[in-house]
Design an enzyme around this catalytic site. Structure first.
Site, PDB file in Angstrom:
ATOM      1  N   GLY A  11       0.822  -1.210   0.000  1.00 40.03           N
ATOM      2  CA  GLY A  11       0.000   0.000   0.000  1.00 40.03           C
ATOM      3  C   GLY A  11       0.857   1.262   0.000  1.00 40.03           C
ATOM      4  N   ASP A  13       1.433   3.667   2.393  1.00 41.69           N
ATOM      5  CA  ASP A  13       2.312   3.890   3.544  1.00 41.69           C
ATOM      6  C   ASP A  13       3.358   2.791   3.657  1.00 41.69           C
ATOM      7  OD1 ASP A  13       0.604   5.947   3.978  1.00 41.69           O
ATOM      8  OD2 ASP A  13      -0.054   5.324   5.978  1.00 41.69           O
ATOM      9  N   SER A 125      -6.686   5.769  13.052  1.00 45.35           N
ATOM     10  CA  SER A 125      -7.166   6.750  12.077  1.00 45.35           C
ATOM     11  C   SER A 125      -7.990   7.854  12.730  1.00 45.35           C
ATOM     12  CB  SER A 125      -8.030   6.029  11.047  1.00 45.35           C
ATOM     13  OG  SER A 125      -8.816   6.937  10.330  1.00 45.35           O
ATOM     14  N   GLU A 127     -10.557   8.860  11.614  1.00 44.42           N
ATOM     15  CA  GLU A 127     -11.970   8.476  11.437  1.00 44.42           C
ATOM     16  C   GLU A 127     -12.552   7.884  12.717  1.00 44.42           C
ATOM     17  OE1 GLU A 127     -14.100   8.762   8.786  1.00 44.42           O
ATOM     18  OE2 GLU A 127     -12.640   9.870   7.601  1.00 44.42           O
ATOM     19  N   TYR A 151     -15.566   1.513   8.933  1.00 40.11           N
ATOM     20  CA  TYR A 151     -14.104   1.623   8.971  1.00 40.11           C
ATOM     21  C   TYR A 151     -13.661   2.248  10.295  1.00 40.11           C
ATOM     22  CZ  TYR A 151      -9.460   3.576   7.984  1.00 40.11           C
ATOM     23  OH  TYR A 151      -8.137   3.929   8.048  1.00 40.11           O
ATOM     24  N   LYS A 155     -11.390   0.551  13.261  1.00 39.50           N
ATOM     25  CA  LYS A 155     -10.099   1.122  13.683  1.00 39.50           C
ATOM     26  C   LYS A 155     -10.106   1.451  15.171  1.00 39.50           C
ATOM     27  CE  LYS A 155      -7.391   1.148  10.103  1.00 39.50           C
ATOM     28  NZ  LYS A 155      -6.048   0.568  10.111  1.00 39.50           N
ATOM     29  N   GLU A 283     -21.507  11.404   6.924  1.00 36.48           N
ATOM     30  CA  GLU A 283     -20.242  12.032   6.533  1.00 36.48           C
ATOM     31  C   GLU A 283     -19.730  12.922   7.657  1.00 36.48           C
ATOM     32  OE1 GLU A 283     -17.440  12.174   4.667  1.00 36.48           O
ATOM     33  OE2 GLU A 283     -18.413  12.681   2.770  1.00 36.48           O
TER      34      GLU A 283
HETATM   35  P1  NAP Z   1      -3.589   1.271   1.423  1.00 40.78           P
HETATM   36  O1  NAP Z   1      -2.753   1.960   0.407  1.00 40.78           O
HETATM   37  O2  NAP Z   1      -5.023   0.998   1.118  1.00 40.78           O
HETATM   38  O3  NAP Z   1      -2.844  -0.092   1.801  1.00 40.78           O
HETATM   39  C1  NAP Z   1      -3.469  -1.060   2.573  1.00 40.78           C
HETATM   40  C2  NAP Z   1      -2.621  -2.310   2.573  1.00 40.78           C
HETATM   41  O4  NAP Z   1      -3.342  -3.322   3.305  1.00 40.78           O
HETATM   42  C3  NAP Z   1      -2.346  -2.892   1.180  1.00 40.78           C
HETATM   43  O5  NAP Z   1      -1.027  -3.384   1.122  1.00 40.78           O
HETATM   44  C4  NAP Z   1      -3.326  -4.042   1.104  1.00 40.78           C
HETATM   45  O6  NAP Z   1      -2.909  -5.095   0.240  1.00 40.78           O
HETATM   46  C5  NAP Z   1      -3.325  -4.512   2.549  1.00 40.78           C
HETATM   47  N1  NAP Z   1      -4.506  -5.344   2.825  1.00 40.78           N
HETATM   48  C6  NAP Z   1      -5.802  -5.046   2.584  1.00 40.78           C
HETATM   49  N2  NAP Z   1      -6.583  -6.092   2.914  1.00 40.78           N
HETATM   50  C7  NAP Z   1      -5.741  -7.073   3.364  1.00 40.78           C
HETATM   51  C8  NAP Z   1      -5.923  -8.408   3.816  1.00 40.78           C
HETATM   52  N3  NAP Z   1      -7.137  -8.958   3.882  1.00 40.78           N
HETATM   53  N4  NAP Z   1      -4.829  -9.114   4.188  1.00 40.78           N
HETATM   54  C9  NAP Z   1      -3.596  -8.543   4.135  1.00 40.78           C
HETATM   55  N5  NAP Z   1      -3.342  -7.306   3.689  1.00 40.78           N
HETATM   56  C10 NAP Z   1      -4.419  -6.586   3.308  1.00 40.78           C
HETATM   57  O7  NAP Z   1      -3.564   2.075   2.805  1.00 40.78           O
HETATM   58  P2  NAP Z   1      -2.516   3.191   3.303  1.00 40.78           P
HETATM   59  O8  NAP Z   1      -3.000   4.524   2.847  1.00 40.78           O
HETATM   60  O9  NAP Z   1      -1.151   2.739   2.990  1.00 40.78           O
HETATM   61  O10 NAP Z   1      -2.756   3.145   4.860  1.00 40.78           O
HETATM   62  C11 NAP Z   1      -1.989   2.285   5.715  1.00 40.78           C
HETATM   63  C12 NAP Z   1      -2.754   2.063   6.998  1.00 40.78           C
HETATM   64  O11 NAP Z   1      -2.997   3.324   7.631  1.00 40.78           O
HETATM   65  C13 NAP Z   1      -4.120   1.411   6.817  1.00 40.78           C
HETATM   66  O12 NAP Z   1      -4.340   0.570   7.914  1.00 40.78           O
HETATM   67  C14 NAP Z   1      -5.081   2.582   6.865  1.00 40.78           C
HETATM   68  O13 NAP Z   1      -6.362   2.183   7.305  1.00 40.78           O
HETATM   69  C15 NAP Z   1      -4.383   3.497   7.851  1.00 40.78           C
HETATM   70  N6  NAP Z   1      -4.664   4.926   7.688  1.00 40.78           N
HETATM   71  C16 NAP Z   1      -4.430   5.527   6.488  1.00 40.78           C
HETATM   72  C17 NAP Z   1      -4.682   6.889   6.352  1.00 40.78           C
HETATM   73  C18 NAP Z   1      -4.409   7.595   5.046  1.00 40.78           C
HETATM   74  O14 NAP Z   1      -4.824   8.758   4.918  1.00 40.78           O
HETATM   75  N7  NAP Z   1      -3.707   6.995   4.106  1.00 40.78           N
HETATM   76  C19 NAP Z   1      -5.170   7.631   7.444  1.00 40.78           C
HETATM   77  C20 NAP Z   1      -5.362   6.965   8.656  1.00 40.78           C
HETATM   78  C21 NAP Z   1      -5.090   5.626   8.786  1.00 40.78           C
HETATM   79  P3  NAP Z   1      -3.487  -5.139  -1.270  1.00 40.78           P
HETATM   80  O15 NAP Z   1      -2.852  -3.958  -1.952  1.00 40.78           O
HETATM   81  O16 NAP Z   1      -3.057  -6.450  -1.778  1.00 40.78           O
HETATM   82  O17 NAP Z   1      -4.973  -4.987  -1.141  1.00 40.78           O
END
Ligand code: NAP
Length: 328
Positions: A11, A13, A125, A127, A151, A155, A283
């Protein structure tokens, strides 16, 4: 050499964090979901795919997670894997809640039994806070949660599990409560990525309009490559604690759109359409946070204005699109 596990390495991050840890001379083991096509586009773009060890695992299976811990003996475990979209969670509430909470329980319990010295980071998050009256903003670490999406609820549960393992079992765990952070590596369905990519395509004559849902929402957007630095800093603390990581700047989606189009010498109102199917059941209207604790205690630096952020995101997206073209 320190060993770090990153779940969700494919992903946004995960990829930036892996690049950061490699620079710091860690051995990085990335966990991949079992039984899915391997998508390493972000690791490829950053040129690090061959520098990390990739390992397939089902994070809901305790025996697999325990075996992985016993074999890798990690110093740090960053749990970034999640179903990470609020919109998707309304369509898949059961799957979202199940994966986002139970996987964390499995990881924590496995660490407790097999590798209690391993430090654990949970991706919490903003959220989780839900709707707060504007007078109580900015959000601080002490605020109560009242999530308004499957979601956010998942979290919040995972967050309290992580806190509980620190308090009850004395594991070294922490939660980074991150507000929206963006980059060219965001999956395409996230709104800021969609806006920037669409605006560039409109500028290039490859797209005619941009459809969005509610543009009156106000958010606190930050730059992902700088946010992963905060994750690492949190894990280096002697006393593990939970921190808000955010820009601290409220910006409406409408003005973000305007800034992106202006950067490309376009007038957004000529291209913007409302699509009611993109409106959410519930929302958050306005949300922004206070990053002063993270800055003071972690020495984390974040000084980008929204204008700086828009500038970087547009430049990065152009670079990413050029790279994609070359790869075809
Ligand atoms: P992302 O780009 O959507 O990446 C999520 C990752 O989780 C991907 O590698 C995905 O793999 C993996 N994943 C999803 N379902 C899975 C499963 N069933 N088993 C194993 N792996 C799985 O998210 P991100 O933006 O990097 O965010 C990283 C974390 O921070 C997440 O937990 C997100 O909820 C949290 N977060 C993000 C934000 C933000 O603004 N970006 C803010 C607050 C919190 P695939 O690619 O194969 O699906």
């Amino acid at each position: 050499m320190k060993v770090a596990i990153i779940s969700g390495i494919t992903g946004q991050d995960g990829a930036y964090l892996a690049a950061l840890l490699l620079k710091k001379d860690y051995q990085v083991v990335g966990l991949l979901p079992d039984g899915r096509l391997l998508d390493t586009v972000r690791l490829d773009y950053l040129g690090i795919k061959d520098k990390v060890i990739l390992r397939r695992i089902d994070l809901l299976e305790e025996t697999q997670v325990k075996r992985m811990l016993a074999e890798t003996n990690p110093d740090e475990f960053y749990n970034l894997a999640a179903i990470s979209s609020v919109g998707v969670s309304f369509n898949l509430p059961l799957i979202t809640f199940d994966f986002n909470t139970r996987s964390v329980m499995v990881m924590l319990e496995s660490i407790r039994q097999v590798s209690p010295r391993t430090r654990f980071y949970q991706a919490s998050s903003s959220e989780m806070f839900g709707s707060l009256g504007i007078s109580s903003l900015p959000i601080k670490e002490s605020f109560l949660f009242h999530p308004v999406s499957p979601y956010g609820i998942s979290k919040a549960s995972a967050h309290w599990l992580t806190v509980n393992y620190r308090e009850a079992y004395k594991l070294q765990t922490c939660c980074g409560i991150l507000f929206n952070h963006e980059s060219a590596l965001r999956p395409a369905h996230f709104v800021i990525k969609k806006i920037i990519r669409s605006a560039i395509q409109i500028k290039n004559g490859d797209q005619k309009e941009l459809s969005l849902g509610n543009v009156s929402v106000v958010r606190d957007w930050g730059y992902a490559p700088l946010f992963v630095e905060a994750m690492w800093r949190m894990m280096q603390q002697d006393d593990m604690a939970d921190y808000l990581i955010c820009s601290g700047i409220p910006t409406s989606l409408r003005s973000f759109v305007d800034m992106v189009f202006k950067k490309l010498d376009l007038e957004s109102s000529e291209f913007l359409k409302t699509d009611t199917s993109l409106l959410r059941k519930l929302e958050l209207e306005t949300i922004y946070g206070d990053n002063s604790l993270a800055k003071a205690r972690l020495g984390w630096e974040y000084n980008l204005t929204t204008d700086d952020l828009v500038h970087r995101l547009v430049e990065d997206e152009i670079d990413f699109m050029n790279w994609e073209k070359k790869m075809k």
